[in-house]
Write an enzyme that holds these catalytic residues in place. Structure first.
Site, mmCIF file in Angstrom:
data_model
loop_
_atom_site.group_PDB
_atom_site.id
_atom_site.type_symbol
_atom_site.label_atom_id
_atom_site.label_comp_id
_atom_site.label_asym_id
_atom_site.label_seq_id
_atom_site.Cartn_x
_atom_site.Cartn_y
_atom_site.Cartn_z
ATOM 1 N N HIS A 1 0.806 -1.216 0.000
ATOM 2 C CA HIS A 1 0.000 0.000 0.000
ATOM 3 C C HIS A 1 0.843 1.272 0.000
ATOM 4 C CE1 HIS A 1 -3.346 2.605 1.775
ATOM 5 N NE2 HIS A 1 -3.914 2.033 0.728
ATOM 6 N N LYS B 1 3.164 4.459 -1.148
ATOM 7 C CA LYS B 1 3.267 5.368 -2.292
ATOM 8 C C LYS B 1 4.565 6.148 -2.129
ATOM 9 C CE LYS B 1 -1.382 4.711 -1.802
ATOM 10 N NZ LYS B 1 -2.073 4.190 -0.624
ATOM 11 N N ASP C 1 17.174 9.398 -7.901
ATOM 12 C CA ASP C 1 18.596 9.376 -7.569
ATOM 13 C C ASP C 1 18.717 9.243 -6.046
ATOM 14 O OD1 ASP C 1 19.200 9.611 -10.277
ATOM 15 O OD2 ASP C 1 19.137 11.794 -10.211
ATOM 16 N N HIS D 1 -9.256 11.032 1.413
ATOM 17 C CA HIS D 1 -8.325 9.918 1.229
ATOM 18 C C HIS D 1 -7.025 10.142 2.002
ATOM 19 C CE1 HIS D 1 -5.803 7.013 -1.187
ATOM 20 N NE2 HIS D 1 -6.925 6.318 -1.053
ATOM 21 N N LYS E 1 -4.077 10.684 4.940
ATOM 22 C CA LYS E 1 -3.585 9.973 6.116
ATOM 23 C C LYS E 1 -2.517 10.847 6.756
ATOM 24 C CE LYS E 1 -4.181 6.801 2.520
ATOM 25 N NZ LYS E 1 -5.599 6.611 2.607
ATOM 26 N N ASP F 1 0.667 19.715 18.453
ATOM 27 C CA ASP F 1 1.228 20.958 18.987
ATOM 28 C C ASP F 1 1.846 21.799 17.869
ATOM 29 O OD1 ASP F 1 0.294 20.119 21.408
ATOM 30 O OD2 ASP F 1 2.226 19.436 22.162
#
Length: 414
Positions: free
Chosen positions: A113, A115, A120, A291, A293, A298
């Protein structure tokens, strides 16, 4: 491999595909030696075709490119689409591809899952944005709200090293008795522009991301904002959110109000009473499907990544997040999330939570027992070792043979 907090990074928040895709394409166009790209979803639409074009340009310049797609999330790329890449020299792999059974996909658990893009050893991208047109704001009401980060600096070397160690030639799976739990990496000298790369796997790093969330909630003094698309976390995290709120921390949770899958909202709603009575502020994002996450605490701490706060992400999937300690980044993310709360969310109150009936009480008891024991129940789920399938490049005719055919057709001598 064990990563440490790195100083001196340049970290940029990218919102939705509108900001993310141009940044990724530009970095790929500037690549000189190596590109590693991992994603859950790559669709053959306008976004997917543009990604293919920029990768082909890089391959034609002689850049070494490796791609890893999840077999569940990206099952429908055409052979011609993939063959164009492999013919250009792109190393193309699927994580756990499986044939359908009665038209249904069977590789449901233990998905890749993450991404991640690494260019380089100079720039990397980490987040929750896949490669599909639904991440563009002009997609319409179903366009997804999501985030990623572009990062330069010493932490890129950690991300690259992680990728190199997890390529098929180097990756290793340990037996259960060889595994050991890693404690959250402490930031002993908090400063600015600091970043820590963390991931979740099914070996030594099974709960690393969750433990960073727990540590953050325990240390929070003033404010926590969590925006998470698929919110159905373990009991420990729910308990930590309530504890923080009861200490006087302003804990805000943003979940989907217009979910892409209705079951997502049903699951989250079962937790509303528990959170509201503990003092947690819950908001439903209603502009379009959420979608993202992401989270912040603080004035300095933040995280952006691929990990949802649900059983799949916390106990089964391969995930990756960047933990960030930087005042400017924290403020940028906070302004973004607060604007969403102010303009695109409705605050959940007790009238919106499930009514206190014997039926709902019974469901809540079942849910909390499930969440409390889910990590142990994972052992009952399919425990096969997912395989990586390399897509071989299409067979090309030999140049000499092709020249001979052309010569014969023209009537000339070879």
């Amino acid at each position: 491999m064990k990563c440490s907090w790195r100083e001196g990074n340049r970290i940029q928040l990218l919102e939705n595909g509108d900001q993310y895709y141009p940044a990724v394409y530009k970095a790929i166009d500037q690549a000189k030696q190596k590109i590693i790209l991992e994603t859950f979803i790559w669709f053959e639409d306008e976004v997917g075709r543009e990604l293919q074009r920029v990768l082909l340009r890089a391959a034609q310049r002689g850049v070494n490119i490796e791609v890893l797609l999840d077999g569940y999330g990206s099952p429908d790329l055409s052979d011609n689409f993939v063959n164009e890449l492999t013919a250009a020299g792109v190393i193309f792999r699927y994580y756990d591809p499986r044939a359908r059974l009665f038209g249904m996909r069977t590789n449901v658990f233990r998905r890749m899952h993450r991404k991640i893009v690494v260019i380089d050893n100079t720039v990397a991208f980490v987040g929750g944005i896949n490669y599909s047109a639904e991440h563009l704001s002009n997609y319409g009401p179903e366009a997804k709200q999501d985030y990623a980060v572009r990062v330069e600096g010493p932490v890129v070397e950690d991300i690259l090293q992680f990728e190199l160690e997890n390529l098929p030639d180097n990756a290793s799976t340990k037996r259960w008795w060889q595994r050991r739990r890693h404690l959250p990496q402490e930031n002993h000298q908090p400063g600015e522009a600091q970043a820590l790369f963390v991931w979740r796997d099914n070996d030594d790093h099974r709960d690393d991301i969750e433990r960073h969330y727990l540590k953050m909630l325990a240390k929070a003094k003033r404010e926590v904002i969590i925006a998470n698309a698929y919110f159905f976390p373990g009991y420990r995290l729910l308990h930590a959110m309530r504890n923080a709120a009861r200490r006087g921390v302003c804990v805000k949770l943003i979940v989907q109000g217009e979910p892409d899958m209705p079951i997502v909202k049903v699951g989250a709603e079962l937790l509303y009473n528990y959170l509201l009575k503990g003092g947690v502020e819950v908001y439903e994002y209603c502009r379009r499907p959420l979608h993202g996450k992401v989270a912040l605490m603080d004035d300095h701490w933040a995280t952006v990544g691929s990990s949802n706060l649900d059983p799949l992400s916390l106990s089964l999937n391969l995930e990756a997040n960047l933990i960030i300690h930087d005042r400017a980044f924290n403020q940028t993310l906070r302004e973004n999330l607060q604007a969403i709360i102010d303009h695109d969310c409705k605050r959940v109150d007790e009238s919106m939570a499930p009514k206190r009936t014997w039926w709902n009480l019974g469901k809540s008891i079942v849910v909390f027992h499930f969440l409390r024991h889910f990590p142990a129940l994972v052992g009952w789920l399919p425990a096969h070792t997912p395989r990586l399938a390399l897509v071989e490049p299409p067979v090309q005719p030999e140049i000499e043979t092709q020249d001979r055919v052309e010569t014969q057709n023209s009537g000339a001598k070879p």
